[in-house]
Design an enzyme around this catalytic site. Structure first.
Site, PDB file in Angstrom:
ATOM      1  N   TRP A 181     -30.783 -41.363 -40.291  1.00 55.20           N
ATOM      2  CA  TRP A 181     -31.874 -41.462 -40.903  1.00 55.20           C
ATOM      3  C   TRP A 181     -32.693 -41.069 -41.600  1.00 55.20           C
ATOM      4  O   TRP A 181     -31.688 -41.069 -43.064  1.00 55.20           O
ATOM      5  CB  TRP A 181     -31.963 -39.346 -40.755  1.00 55.20           C
ATOM      6  CG  TRP A 181     -33.792 -38.918 -40.624  1.00 55.20           C
ATOM      7  CD1 TRP A 181     -34.146 -38.741 -40.326  1.00 55.20           C
ATOM      8  CD2 TRP A 181     -33.757 -38.217 -42.275  1.00 55.20           C
ATOM      9  NE1 TRP A 181     -35.626 -38.673 -40.909  1.00 55.20           N
ATOM     10  CE2 TRP A 181     -34.540 -37.912 -42.045  1.00 55.20           C
ATOM     11  CE3 TRP A 181     -32.799 -37.784 -43.610  1.00 55.20           C
ATOM     12  CZ2 TRP A 181     -35.721 -37.568 -43.452  1.00 55.20           C
ATOM     13  CZ3 TRP A 181     -33.559 -37.466 -44.563  1.00 55.20           C
ATOM     14  CH2 TRP A 181     -34.724 -36.806 -44.498  1.00 55.20           C
ATOM     15  N   GLU A 222     -32.489 -41.606 -36.030  1.00 58.44           N
ATOM     16  CA  GLU A 222     -33.163 -40.795 -35.837  1.00 58.44           C
ATOM     17  C   GLU A 222     -34.695 -40.579 -36.327  1.00 58.44           C
ATOM     18  O   GLU A 222     -34.799 -41.104 -37.525  1.00 58.44           O
ATOM     19  CB  GLU A 222     -32.360 -39.724 -36.849  1.00 58.44           C
ATOM     20  CG  GLU A 222     -33.520 -37.718 -36.867  1.00 58.44           C
ATOM     21  CD  GLU A 222     -32.525 -36.792 -37.178  1.00 58.44           C
ATOM     22  OE1 GLU A 222     -32.843 -35.597 -37.559  1.00 58.44           O
ATOM     23  OE2 GLU A 222     -31.753 -36.788 -37.914  1.00 58.44           O
ATOM     24  N   LYS A 224     -38.752 -38.741 -37.666  1.00 59.83           N
ATOM     25  CA  LYS A 224     -39.647 -37.697 -38.333  1.00 59.83           C
ATOM     26  C   LYS A 224     -41.146 -37.894 -38.132  1.00 59.83           C
ATOM     27  O   LYS A 224     -41.647 -38.996 -38.353  1.00 59.83           O
ATOM     28  CB  LYS A 224     -38.720 -37.639 -39.447  1.00 59.83           C
ATOM     29  CG  LYS A 224     -38.725 -36.406 -40.027  1.00 59.83           C
ATOM     30  CD  LYS A 224     -38.288 -36.033 -40.788  1.00 59.83           C
ATOM     31  CE  LYS A 224     -38.293 -34.988 -41.572  1.00 59.83           C
ATOM     32  NZ  LYS A 224     -37.902 -33.886 -42.698  1.00 59.83           N
ATOM     33  N   ASP A 256     -33.467 -34.905 -32.957  1.00 59.40           N
ATOM     34  CA  ASP A 256     -33.887 -33.390 -33.371  1.00 59.40           C
ATOM     35  C   ASP A 256     -35.123 -32.832 -34.012  1.00 59.40           C
ATOM     36  O   ASP A 256     -36.352 -33.174 -33.410  1.00 59.40           O
ATOM     37  CB  ASP A 256     -33.926 -33.365 -35.700  1.00 59.40           C
ATOM     38  CG  ASP A 256     -34.111 -32.602 -36.044  1.00 59.40           C
ATOM     39  OD1 ASP A 256     -34.862 -31.332 -35.995  1.00 59.40           O
ATOM     40  OD2 ASP A 256     -33.012 -32.438 -37.299  1.00 59.40           O
ATOM     41  N   HIS A 259     -38.521 -32.614 -35.653  1.00 57.60           N
ATOM     42  CA  HIS A 259     -38.736 -33.956 -36.043  1.00 57.60           C
ATOM     43  C   HIS A 259     -40.447 -34.024 -34.852  1.00 57.60           C
ATOM     44  O   HIS A 259     -40.358 -35.416 -35.407  1.00 57.60           O
ATOM     45  CB  HIS A 259     -38.001 -35.047 -35.915  1.00 57.60           C
ATOM     46  CG  HIS A 259     -36.704 -34.258 -37.049  1.00 57.60           C
ATOM     47  ND1 HIS A 259     -36.022 -35.684 -37.665  1.00 57.60           N
ATOM     48  CD2 HIS A 259     -36.620 -33.635 -38.410  1.00 57.60           C
ATOM     49  CE1 HIS A 259     -35.510 -35.338 -39.301  1.00 57.60           C
ATOM     50  NE2 HIS A 259     -36.337 -34.008 -38.980  1.00 57.60           N
ATOM     51  N   HIS A 283     -30.059 -32.721 -32.451  1.00 57.12           N
ATOM     52  CA  HIS A 283     -29.261 -32.234 -33.982  1.00 57.12           C
ATOM     53  C   HIS A 283     -30.220 -31.144 -33.522  1.00 57.12           C
ATOM     54  O   HIS A 283     -31.726 -30.819 -33.590  1.00 57.12           O
ATOM     55  CB  HIS A 283     -29.829 -32.885 -35.286  1.00 57.12           C
ATOM     56  CG  HIS A 283     -29.395 -33.945 -36.222  1.00 57.12           C
ATOM     57  ND1 HIS A 283     -29.381 -34.235 -36.991  1.00 57.12           N
ATOM     58  CD2 HIS A 283     -27.634 -33.929 -35.568  1.00 57.12           C
ATOM     59  CE1 HIS A 283     -28.395 -34.996 -37.569  1.00 57.12           C
ATOM     60  NE2 HIS A 283     -27.155 -34.503 -36.816  1.00 57.12           N
ATOM     61  N   ASP A 291     -40.388 -28.886 -39.969  1.00 57.59           N
ATOM     62  CA  ASP A 291     -39.000 -29.236 -39.866  1.00 57.59           C
ATOM     63  C   ASP A 291     -38.935 -28.361 -40.951  1.00 57.59           C
ATOM     64  O   ASP A 291     -37.790 -29.275 -42.678  1.00 57.59           O
ATOM     65  CB  ASP A 291     -38.733 -30.753 -39.893  1.00 57.59           C
ATOM     66  CG  ASP A 291     -37.861 -30.618 -39.823  1.00 57.59           C
ATOM     67  OD1 ASP A 291     -37.087 -30.196 -39.463  1.00 57.59           O
ATOM     68  OD2 ASP A 291     -37.437 -32.253 -41.123  1.00 57.59           O
ATOM     69  N   ASP A 293     -36.123 -26.011 -41.028  1.00 58.34           N
ATOM     70  CA  ASP A 293     -35.036 -26.114 -40.845  1.00 58.34           C
ATOM     71  C   ASP A 293     -34.621 -24.691 -40.933  1.00 58.34           C
ATOM     72  O   ASP A 293     -33.278 -24.350 -42.121  1.00 58.34           O
ATOM     73  CB  ASP A 293     -34.011 -26.620 -42.115  1.00 58.34           C
ATOM     74  CG  ASP A 293     -34.149 -28.337 -41.370  1.00 58.34           C
ATOM     75  OD1 ASP A 293     -33.369 -29.536 -40.700  1.00 58.34           O
ATOM     76  OD2 ASP A 293     -35.047 -29.283 -42.302  1.00 58.34           O
ATOM     77  N   ASP A 323     -28.085 -28.485 -37.109  1.00 54.33           N
ATOM     78  CA  ASP A 323     -29.036 -29.296 -38.647  1.00 54.33           C
ATOM     79  C   ASP A 323     -29.582 -28.162 -39.066  1.00 54.33           C
ATOM     80  O   ASP A 323     -31.243 -27.901 -38.944  1.00 54.33           O
ATOM     81  CB  ASP A 323     -29.350 -30.379 -38.864  1.00 54.33           C
ATOM     82  CG  ASP A 323     -30.008 -30.715 -39.385  1.00 54.33           C
ATOM     83  OD1 ASP A 323     -29.656 -30.149 -41.029  1.00 54.33           O
ATOM     84  OD2 ASP A 323     -30.692 -31.977 -39.298  1.00 54.33           O
TER      85      ASP A 323
END
Length: 416
Positions: A181, A222, A224, A256, A259, A283, A291, A293, A323
């Site tokens: 990524w 990955e 995004k 993810d 993303h 993820h 995003d 997290d 993640d």
């Protein structure tokens, strides 16, 4: 009769074997990400995070050394049921005194302590090249940079990570998922959208030209949607990475769930990708508006993602890793909440009357399908979860946080 035995009887009325669900869950590895413990700082730089990534908060007790980080991870794992793996970023290389090397020169020996840590606990390791927070990022670009020197530096870093991933797999006997990524992109509207992606494509192909055993190393790409400082254009978009994985044998798509655009859900994408890919990777995070997290919770989308993995009979086809990184709360608690929440989601998915629901759907009986689906929401899941924690010899839901308070007082509070 215990609460578990009572709950087991209720589930049996729906044709669900709770003992079998628990035994299945005990075999499913989930990767615990090392970067929650120190705000994605790592051990190869001291500066701020750059490259489309950011951590917020300054709660005391952050891990400062490999020893502190590993001790914190041990604490988390002692509070969480289930089988675990360890997920490491390349910036967490551990250098002996005077032995620092840059990221393009990393070797397996710089991760020996991580291998020892994993092997002592009977766990596998996953890996991530670190394409951010480094002076060799120029104008926010790494693998898609028009500067040959910049791009080649990061290609060599990726190749080094392939070799390290092979080392992880050979040492632990567990396949290593290696995720590529980057935060490459532009803050404002670019004049050329295709050029950076062609360079990115070529760079990843060069990385994957490094020899590796496909049964041991599982490279992923990955996507995004955007990042901090790259709001207008992301080189590794969803369309790009999905197409790349589809066109390159042995390369997996990694999703993810932070993303994508806010109206997209990864739970719907999981069965779509499983129609075409032998294996995929996840993820697992919790996006709020973007995003961000946030710590994974036992919320609707988390449950739906787990349901799709189980309903598709894909537990052996989906590599699952957490993640997120929250520095605004106790970091060990954040880890624990997230890992326990994903374990809950998997157990909840295994306790759904999925076979009955599929039968009703195929028969066109959507009225009863809705009724059964709603009834499943009030089944006594908590009693099954508490029993699972007991079987795994970890604290119950109303007990584990006392361990966090004690650990913070005795260990984390003493860190400067």
């Amino acid at each position: 009769m215990s609460r578990y035995e009572e709950a087991k009887k209720i589930y049996a009325q729906y044709g669900i074997d709770t003992d079998a669900a628990i035994e299945l869950l005990r075999t499913q590895p989930v990767a615990l990400h090392c970067w929650q413990g120190d705000d994605v700082t790592g051990f190869d730089h001291d500066g701020p995070l750059t490259g489309g990534i950011q951590t917020t908060g300054n709660y005391p007790g952050k891990a400062r050394t490999p020893e502190e980080l590993m001790a914190d991870m041990d604490k988390v794992m002692s509070l969480c049921p289930g089988k675990k793996k360890i997920n490491v970023h390349a910036c967490y290389a551990i250098f002996e005194e005077g032995g620092f090397v840059d990221r393009d020169k990393l070797e397996p020996k710089h991760f020996k302590k991580w291998v020892d840590f994993a092997k002592e606990r009977g766990m596998g390791l996953d890996f991530n090249p670190t394409f951010f927070s480094h002076p060799m990022m120029k104008d926010g670009l790494t693998l898609s940079s028009p500067d040959d020197k910049i791009r080649n530096f990061w290609i060599e870093h990726g190749k080094a990570c392939i070799r390290i991933s092979q080392y992880f797999a050979e040492e632990t006997g567990v396949p290593c998922v290696m995720n590529i990524w980057t935060g490459d992109g532009f803050k404002d509207i670019p004049g050329d959208r295709m050029g950076p992606r062609m360079r990115y494509k070529d760079a990843i192909e060069q990385i994957l030209s490094e020899p590796f055993d496909k049964s041991k190393v599982k490279p992923c790409v990955e996507s995004k949607v955007f990042g901090i400082g790259v709001e207008a254009y992301t080189t590794g978009s969803a369309e790009f990475t999905l197409s790349f994985a589809a066109m390159h044998d042995g390369c997996l798509p990694l999703m993810d769930n932070g993303h994508y655009h806010p109206t997209e859900v990864v739970s719907d994408k999981i069965p779509a990708l499983l129609c075409f890919f032998p294996e995929i990777a996840l993820h697992i995070t919790r996006p709020i508006r973007w995003d961000s997290d946030h710590v994974v919770l036992f919320d609707d989308e988390t449950k739906e993602m787990a349901k799709e993995i189980v309903r598709c009979d894909a537990l052996d086809r989906v590599y699952m890793a957490l993640d997120y990184f929250d520095a605004s709360i106790n970091r060990v608690s954040a880890w624990t909440v997230g890992l326990r929440s994903w374990q809950k989601a998997l157990l909840n998915a295994m306790l759904q009357p999925s076979a009955k629901m599929t039968e009703l759907q195929n028969a066109g009986n959507f009225t009863e399908l809705m009724a059964v689906s709603e009834a499943a929401k009030t089944l006594p899941f908590g009693d099954i979860w508490d029993h699972y924690c007991e079987v795994e010899n970890v604290p119950a839901e109303n007990v584990w946080f006392e361990e966090i308070k004690k650990y913070e007082a005795e260990v984390q509070s003493k860190r400067a």
